[in-house]
Scaffold this active site. Structure first.
Site, PDB file in Angstrom:
ATOM      1  N   ASP A 126      72.059   9.972  50.608  1.00 37.36           N
ATOM      2  CA  ASP A 126      72.663   8.571  50.606  1.00 37.36           C
ATOM      3  C   ASP A 126      72.291   8.147  51.857  1.00 37.36           C
ATOM      4  OD1 ASP A 126      73.528   6.394  49.422  1.00 37.36           O
ATOM      5  OD2 ASP A 126      75.158   7.305  48.740  1.00 37.36           O
ATOM      6  N   SER A 175      80.763  10.040  59.600  1.00 35.79           N
ATOM      7  CA  SER A 175      80.324  11.096  58.897  1.00 35.79           C
ATOM      8  C   SER A 175      80.457  10.626  57.373  1.00 35.79           C
ATOM      9  CB  SER A 175      80.382  12.396  59.277  1.00 35.79           C
ATOM     10  OG  SER A 175      81.568  12.771  58.538  1.00 35.79           O
ATOM     11  N   LYS A 176      79.416  11.070  56.699  1.00 35.58           N
ATOM     12  CA  LYS A 176      79.481  10.814  55.296  1.00 35.58           C
ATOM     13  C   LYS A 176      80.533  11.804  54.549  1.00 35.58           C
ATOM     14  CE  LYS A 176      74.724  10.428  54.520  1.00 35.58           C
ATOM     15  NZ  LYS A 176      73.670  10.694  53.443  1.00 35.58           N
ATOM     16  N   ARG A 177      80.869  12.792  55.177  1.00 31.06           N
ATOM     17  CA  ARG A 177      81.713  13.870  54.539  1.00 31.06           C
ATOM     18  C   ARG A 177      83.032  13.137  54.479  1.00 31.06           C
ATOM     19  NH1 ARG A 177      81.498  17.971  57.584  1.00 31.06           N
ATOM     20  NH2 ARG A 177      79.683  17.331  58.513  1.00 31.06           N
TER      21      ARG A 177
END
Ligand code: GLU
Length: 487
Positions: A14, A250-252
């Site tokens: 993404d 961060s995407k996390r």
């Protein structure tokens, strides 16, 4: 020479909000200079490749209005723009570098490299390739342990590599000494470092505008440009976007790291674009926070780009979103909320003429009551839902539809059934007469609460008489009576 800039996203999931941030700054500069903005897909990392990621990059950047002049989907004078389609381009340059003594074959196995690194860490010496293979033939190397028959190509970093360079954002920058970086992997794929330099050169890129995490790689790139006899581009390393605690977004850890999160939430693309611009740039009128892409681009100056990692402050974005939302013409608001109403199952895509008319009626009522486009769904449900599917929120019912509510609901229904001209004012007048001092003698708030819940299904709705006017007499009376019956 005319300016050519690029973004080079890797399709590994993404798209990250940083991709839009980089695209915005590249495009603002390109447009100001009358130059070209290239989108190149760096998909040589096959382990992390995700097939739908490239399309998501296109969709989210276009949603933001950040369109490119050349790219895989558009073509252009330097096509192909996908590195996986340019694989045969890179090897000859690696061979040329070997020939000139700037690179060498390395047959070290993965296990040997891991053991070497662990040993260096244990001894607290700088980690890096120890050049075991340098100067050896395949045969000589094969006699030593940790040999793999499929070699990689490594660059031979000289004694005094170029560690200083002038950055458009930061001025003079000093980067750490690089390792003997792999240029060509055992599978014949180039690494990022070889491919980025070859492509930036072949595509005529004049300015490399990218995130600050690439500063430490720049000396390797400078070496490659110099060895291959190519003119160096100029570099601008943008500060990374940061969380409140200064960590990298961060995407996390942060849903707002995903560009599609902003679409799902219902932010306006112009607000997000302004927000990203504001994070990295100040207009000459330093206090001006609300500005368009055109204003940013026409005033663009590297000297006004931030050098410190800007904090990704979603409250600021919410404020900007509100500014843009209130300025939207009503017809535009309708056009923008329709996809969110469709996602909520309240209208078809495309909407039928009747649905469209209903949303047009609602638009003035919801315009100042939503902070995000997605919030239109909850405020519109009462009107757009199929009458058979209409339900009252149990929590709202538990609060407002108590024993005393029955008399209020029936009095309202009776008064409203006499209204001939079903418009906001007559509806309001009938309700007031029946419920306030001339009728049941209630305070307005107390009187309206059960009616709101019965008619709209929720304790939050657009103004009640207006909502009833849109809903129509029959549906309004049916809901009032159904709620009274249920008590
Ligand atoms: N493919 C790199 C990335 O994903 C591009 C870095 C650059 O712009 O040189 O960030």
């Amino acid at each position: 020479m005319s300016v050519r800039v690029r973004i080079a996203p890797s399709p590994t999931g993404d798209p990250h909000v940083g991709t839009a941030y980089m695209a915005l700054f590249n495009l603002a500069f390109a447009r100001q200079q009358g130059g070209a903005f290239v989108l190149r897909v760096e998909d040589t990392d096959r382990a992390r490749f995700q097939a739908d990621s490239e399309q998501q990059v296109y969709d989210t950047l276009r949603w933001l209005g950040l369109d490119w002049d050349e790219g895989p989907d558009k073509g252009g004078p330097y096509a192909p723009y996908r590195q996986s389609e340019r694989l045969e381009t890179y090897r000859p340059y690696a061979e040329q570098l070997i020939e000139a003594g700037h690179a060498y074959l390395c047959w070290c196995s993965g296990e040997r490299l891991t053991a070497m690194r662990e040993d260096q860490q244990k001894r607290k010496v700088p980690t890096g390739y120890d050049r075991l293979c340098h100067g050896k033939t395949e045969q000589e190397r094969a006699e030593l342990p940790g040999f793999s028959p499929n070699p990689v190509v490594r660059m031979l970093v000289p004694e005094n590599p170029p560690l200083h360079f002038v950055d458009l954002v930061r001025g003079e920058v000093a980067a750490p000494r690089p390792d003997d970086q792999v240029l060509l992997k055992a599978d014949g794929f180039p690494t990022y470092h070889l491919a980025v330099v070859v492509d930036d050169h072949l595509m005529g890129i004049t300015h490399v505008v990218r995130g600050e995490e690439w500063i430490s790689s720049t000396p390797k790139h400078l070496l490659l440009f110099d060895w291959l006899g190519w003119e160096r581009p100029q570099f601008a390393h943008m500060p990374l976007l940061r969380n409140g605690d200064k960590s990298k977004i961060s995407k996390r850890k942060n849903p707002a790291a995903r560009l599609s999160w902003f679409v799902e939430q219902g932010y306006l693309p112009e607000a997000l674009l302004n927000f990203l611009g504001l994070l990295g740039y100040s207009l000459p009128e330093a206090d001006k926070e609300v500005f368009t892409f055109a204003e940013m681009s026409s005033s663009f100056d590297w000297g006004r780009v931030n050098t410190v990692g800007p904090v990704f402050d979603l409250d600021k974005l919410a404020w900007l979103n509100g500014q843009y939302l209130r300025e939207l013409p009503q017809a535009e608001l309708v056009r923008r909320v329709l996809p969110y109403l469709a996602t909520a199952g309240l209208v078809d895509a495309p909407a039928t003429p009747a649905q469209l008319a209903a949303v047009e009626g609602l638009a003035p009522l919801i315009h100042t009551r939503i902070a995000l486009l997605s919030e239109a769904a909850d405020l519109s449900r009462f009107l757009l839902v199929d009458e058979d599917a209409f339900t009252v929120d149990p929590a709202a019912a538990a609060k407002a539809l108590d024993g005393a509510a029955g008399a209020v609901l029936l009095a309202a229904a009776e008064a409203l059934s006499a209204v001939q001209d079903w418009q906001t004012e007559p509806v309001q007048a009938a309700l007031d007469a029946a419920l306030l001092e001339d009728g049941l003698g209630l305070k307005r708030k107390k009187a309206y609460a059960p009616i709101r819940v019965a008619v709209t299904g929720s304790h939050i709705s657009p103004p009640l008489p207006e909502s009833m006017a849109l809903l129509g007499k029959e549906r309004t009376l049916r809901r009032l009576r159904a709620a009274a019956d249920g008590l």
